[in-house]
Design an enzyme around this catalytic site. Structure first.
Site, short mmCIF file in Angstrom:
data_model
loop_
_atom_site.label_atom_id
_atom_site.label_comp_id
_atom_site.label_asym_id
_atom_site.label_seq_id
_atom_site.Cartn_x
_atom_site.Cartn_y
_atom_site.Cartn_z
N GLY A 445 0.85 -1.34 -0.08
CA GLY A 445 0.04 -0.06 0.15
C GLY A 445 1.03 1.43 0.10
N PRO A 446 0.20 2.38 -0.12
CA PRO A 446 0.69 3.56 -0.32
C PRO A 446 1.61 3.83 1.26
CG PRO A 446 -1.25 4.01 -1.18
CD PRO A 446 -1.08 2.55 -0.27
N PRO A 447 2.48 4.87 1.34
CA PRO A 447 3.20 5.11 2.63
C PRO A 447 2.23 5.77 3.37
CG PRO A 447 4.46 6.00 0.76
CD PRO A 447 3.12 5.52 0.14
N GLY A 448 2.38 5.62 4.97
CA GLY A 448 1.59 6.15 5.80
C GLY A 448 0.33 5.61 6.12
N THR A 449 -0.01 4.25 5.50
CA THR A 449 -1.25 3.43 5.71
C THR A 449 -1.26 2.49 6.80
OG1 THR A 449 -0.46 1.89 3.94
CG2 THR A 449 -1.83 3.86 3.29
N GLY A 450 -0.28 2.50 7.49
CA GLY A 450 -0.11 1.75 8.78
C GLY A 450 0.22 0.07 8.63
N LYS A 451 1.30 -0.21 7.65
CA LYS A 451 1.79 -1.22 7.29
C LYS A 451 2.65 -1.88 8.45
CE LYS A 451 3.67 -0.19 3.48
NZ LYS A 451 3.13 1.31 3.46
N THR A 452 3.47 -1.12 8.94
CA THR A 452 4.40 -1.61 9.80
C THR A 452 3.88 -1.61 11.34
OG1 THR A 452 6.17 -0.29 8.83
CG2 THR A 452 6.65 -0.66 11.05
N SER A 800 -6.70 3.10 -18.49
CA SER A 800 -7.96 3.50 -17.77
C SER A 800 -8.61 4.64 -18.50
CB SER A 800 -7.79 3.58 -16.33
OG SER A 800 -6.86 4.90 -16.13
N LYS A 843 -10.20 5.74 -6.95
CA LYS A 843 -10.85 6.88 -8.05
C LYS A 843 -12.31 7.19 -7.63
CE LYS A 843 -8.29 4.79 -11.79
NZ LYS A 843 -8.53 3.86 -13.13
#
Length: 911
Positions: A445-452, A800, A843
């Site tokens: 996912g994009p940075p800052g989405t809570g993966k860590t 798209s 989108k």
């Protein structure tokens, strides 16, 4: 009662002045100057009223103490802000009647008020005096036991003798003396000050002494338990000293007999002749040997450790090889080997508990807001880990029971010889060390989405140690597998280092930024080295080049994170289960900001919720106009900037207030935020430009227009944020060509050419030409079509925008306009089929933010809308799912707007 007027001094909490007591308190400069003038005008020591402090809005306390000013120290002239130091000596109680609290005069900061002197103390009852004496003597006895200073003991004993001989008339005075000099709670002493009656005063003093005696008893027990623990350590120290002395004596005896002489160090010195460094060396070697001895019998690591230990003993002291071997042994014995280590029983109890899954859900909800699909998958993951752990535990208990039964049978045999414990027939010995294998989760996912932080939550839920390995920029295979001992400065890889830090063979290891690891180069291929780490069928025998002993990594739970899948090799991606984190909606961002980000920034910058409030419209404006992203990292930084700005204002306001107030008092900061305060705790929308500067984005995407040749498409930016993109077309004189601008990639250019070819093919059905053989770009006049996508500095690519370009060409050539409240996305084929595209959630959220009312999507993407788009967004918009370009044009322009001609031609037969 005798009434008089005295200057009033409010003492800062928790200071309290009782009769017979003395205190020194700092006072502000205005009050100090007034007191100094009072002292200079008075021939004797002036008397003032010392009243306990109360909140600013509360009335004065009704009871205080008449006190003499015994000393007043003026600050030096060079230090203007330093306060006066005032020494007071309490004489008697005074009463301030509620009707007499009106200020009579005010002179340069000093306030005077009318007070009353109560009558002298009466004679208390004999029963109350006896209770008071008993409680006071018991308290003094404990105080004398607790202190180690002889002078204090003598003082306590002297006071005790005075209390034994005190009369009933002097008992209230003695109570004032003792309460003033004994530690106690502020409320108890305040109640004692308000007690005028002699019996009431003795009863309150008795209760206060009994409380302090209980506290002393508890403190004595705690100190005694600490002394006992210290005595155990001292005993252990003495035993070690005795053991060292015995060893020295044995060394002396062995030295006299050269044949049986042995030493504990390689230099041949007895322990008595070793200095501190050599003694530490001996202890380190003994520690290494002890760790080798606790390794599992017959294991590969123990065999290697014993071999290297014997080699180390043969190497002469001072050799370079000795340091290399010893460093290797230290690493070898510090690795938590699964066969030699015992997993934490507490962690197993946590997994076995019936409350494990509810607690895990609670932990995930506490750490993260939203991400319901991700949490559901993690709960499934944890449930599988729990079930497999329980199966392994049950299998091990069954095997242990079988082994115990076989030993009993052998013990009851005729020969009476008990054999070595072995596994029962038919059960392999290795089955007792089964591992809990699970899928390798890959958060993308994009940075800052809570993966860590999701990985940390999993570790907390399992009660296992958490280790994070950052793979960003790793370009050497040796950083994963370690370097061989033949190299200078070699060492183990990141995996072994993480195991050593965790201290257990079953930690949760997060492989962060796995998409940024370097690929094949002259240093090797780190991505290929990770295959053995992440493959459940191979990592039970992971080979680190430095350790050179197979390490079982099957007990480790690996979690990977990445921002994109494009740079991850296919074999490595095949080992992982992909979990997509698409980003947060603005509603979720608002909850995260209020629940997590704002409290964290307030705590980090020394403020509380009483000092700062950010309204929800202000937070929404920060998220939309200053921090447009999929995650919340930039939102966190922006909120931190707002909090720091207000922290400066609060500090300046506090400094100004502290100059006017008593600096020694404990300032109730919320009381400084009254209506007349210049500090505003609420941050409004109009203040953001002053705090954060001009907004990075504006609301121009909402200012759309409806015109010929203009259609709005849906896109996803590089940071995972969705939005709308206008597709602009115009006709210019030319030779029937198509011109594409806007920093377009090859795929999107092909989509533009494909869209124009479809329009040319169906120009007759759309009413653009009068014949199938006519080219709409050359009849009646020859023209070129210019297609442009704004923001030309931003690279754009992907299929798209196919249906948006087609609708733009149709609008340009027919004159019909697509409403500005309609946006679309989808891929087009040459025969007019609409294909699915990605990033539907982003989108749609971007279209919702831009106030788009109608969205046209491919039919194959309807499942993405059902599963990913929030309900409140779906309820506010209209979704049209199309299969063909004809359905798309009808949905975009409206039914009956385009005059379609029949595709069936009547051909006259000439037969």
């Amino acid at each position: 009662m005798v009434k008089t007027t005295l200057p009033l001094l409010t003492l800062p909490q928790p200071l309290l002045l009782l009769p017979t007591a003395r205190i020194t308190v700092p006072v502000s400069k205005p009050i100090g100057d007034a007191l100094l003038a009072l002292v200079q005008d008075s021939e004797t020591e002036p008397v003032i009223a010392a009243v306990p402090g109360t909140p600013p809005d509360a009335p004065l306390h009704p009871w205080g103490t008449a006190a003499r000013i015994t000393r007043l120290i003026k600050p030096p002239i060079r230090n203007i802000k330093q306060p006066y130091l005032l020494s007071l000596s309490g004489t008697t109680r005074i009463h301030i009647h509620p009707d007499d609290t009106v200020v009579s005069k005010r002179e340069e900061g000093l306030v005077s008020c009318r007070v009353e002197y109560p009558p002298r103390d009466g004679i208390p009852t004999t029963e109350n005096v006896l209770k008071f004496k008993s409680a006071a003597l018991r308290l003094l006895e404990f105080l004398a036991k607790d202190t180690t200073q002889q002078s204090k003991r003598d003082t306590y004993n002297k006071v005790a003798s005075m209390i034994e001989e005190v009369s009933e008339q002097r008992a209230p005075y003695m109570a004032d003396v003792m309460v003033a000099n004994v530690n106690g709670e502020y409320a108890d002493k305040l109640a004692f000050l308000s007690a005028v009656d002699a019996n009431d005063r003795l009863e309150r003093a008795t209760v206060l002494f009994m409380k302090q005696t209980t506290i002393s008893e508890v403190s004595q027990k705690i100190a005694q338990s600490v002394d006992e623990s210290l005595s155990k350590q001292q005993k252990e120290f003495f035993l070690r000293q005795q053991l060292a002395a015995i060893q020295r004596e044995l060394a002396n005896l062995n030295r006299s007999n050269p044949v049986t002489s042995t030493t504990n160090n390689q230099d041949g010195k007895p322990p008595s002749e070793l200095d501190n460094d050599e003694q530490a060396e001996v202890e380190d070697m003994a520690d290494i040997r002890a760790k080798i001895e606790v390794m599992a019998q017959g294991s590969e690591e123990r065999k290697m450790a014993v071999r290297e230990w014997r080699r180390l003993k043969r190497i002469p002291p001072g050799s370079v090889e000795q340091g290399v071997v010893r460093n290797y042994l230290e690493w070898l014995v510090s690795v938590p080997w699964p066969a030699s280590s015992v997993s934490s029983s507490a962690a197993i109890d946590v997994i076995s508990s019936r409350e494990f899954l509810p607690n895990a859900r609670k932990q995930l909800d506490c750490d993260h807001y939203g991400l319901e699909k991700i949490k559901k998958r993690l709960i499934e993951y944890l449930a599988v880990v729990r079930l497999k752990t329980l199966q392994v535990e049950a299998e091990q208990k069954r095997l242990q029971a079988a082994v115990a039964a076989k030993l009993q049978i052998e013990a009851a045999s005729d020969d009476g010889v008990v054999a070595e414990p072995v596994s029962p027939p038919g059960i392999p010995k290795s089955s007792t060390q089964k591992s809990v294998k699970g899928p390798i989760l890959l958060f993308v996912g994009p940075p800052g989405t809570g993966k860590t932080s999701l990985g940390q939550s999993v570790a907390r839920a399992l009660d296992r140690p958490f280790q994070r390995i950052s793979l960003g920029g790793v370009r050497d295979e040796g950083e994963i597998r370690g370097h061989r001992r033949t190299y200078v400065g070699s060492g183990p890889g990141l995996i072994v280092q993480a195991l050593r830090k965790a201290g257990r063979p079953d930690p949760v290891i997060l492989l962060d930024e796995i998409d940024k690891v370097s690929h094949s180069n002259f240093h090797g291929d780190p991505a290929a080295a990770l295959l053995e780490v992440l493959d459940p069928e191979q990592n039970h025998g992971f080979n680190d080049h430095y350790v050179n002993v197979p390490i079982n990594l099957s007990h480790v739970l690996f979690i990977c994170t990445a921002n994109t899948l494009e740079t991850i090799s296919a074999p490595l991606l095949d080992r992982c289960e992909i979990i997509q984190l698409s980003g947060y909606t603005y509603d979720e961002k608002m909850h995260i900001a209020k629940r997590f980000l704002l409290p964290k920034q307030l705590s980090a910058n020394g403020l509380t919720s009483d000092h700062l409030t950010i309204t929800e419209p202000t937070l929404l404006q920060i998220a939309t106009l200053y921090t447009r992203e999929a995650g919340v990292r930039s939102l966190d930084r922006a909120i931190g900037a707002v909090v720091r700005y207000k922290a400066v204002e609060w500090a300046e306001h506090l400094d100004t207030t502290m100059d006017l107030a008593d600096p020694s008092s404990v300032v109730v900061e919320s009381s400084l935020l009254d209506k007349s305060s210049p500090y505003a705790k609420v941050v409004e929308e109009h203040e953001l430009e002053k705090i954060l500067g001009i907004a990075r984005w504006d609301a121009e995407e909402r200012e759309r227009e409806e015109r010929r040749g203009l259609v709005y498409g849906l896109v996803v930016s590089g940071v995972g944020e969705g939005g709308i993109l206008p597709v602009e077309t115009a006709t210019v004189p030319g030779s029937g060509k198509l011109r594409l601008t806007g920093s377009l990639g090859d795929v999107i250019k092909e989509s533009g050419e494909l869209a124009l070819s479809w329009v040319k093919t169906h120009a007759y059905e759309l009413g653009i030409t009068n014949s199938r053989n006519q080219d709409p770009l050359k009849i009646p006049d020859s023209i070129d079509i210019h297609l442009h996508l704004p923001a030309g500095a931003v690279k754009k690519d992907g299929p798209s925008a196919g249906i948006a370009m087609t609708c733009a060409f149709v609008s340009l050539l027919t004159g019909a306009c697509v409403p500005s409240s309609v946006a679309m996305t989808g891929e087009i084929t040459l025969r007019g089929r609409v294909g699915p595209v990605g990033g539907i959630k982003e989108k749609v959220l971007g279209a919702h933010r831009a106030h788009i009312r109608k969205v046209i999507l491919p039919w194959a993407n309807r499942k993405d809308v059902d599963h990913d788009v929030p309900f409140e967004v779906k309820a506010a918009m209209q979704f049209v799912f199309v299969r063909t370009m004809e359905e798309t044009l009808e949905a975009a322009f409206g039914k009956g707007v385009l005059g379609w001609r029949s595709s069936v031609e009547v051909i006259e037969s000439r037969l």
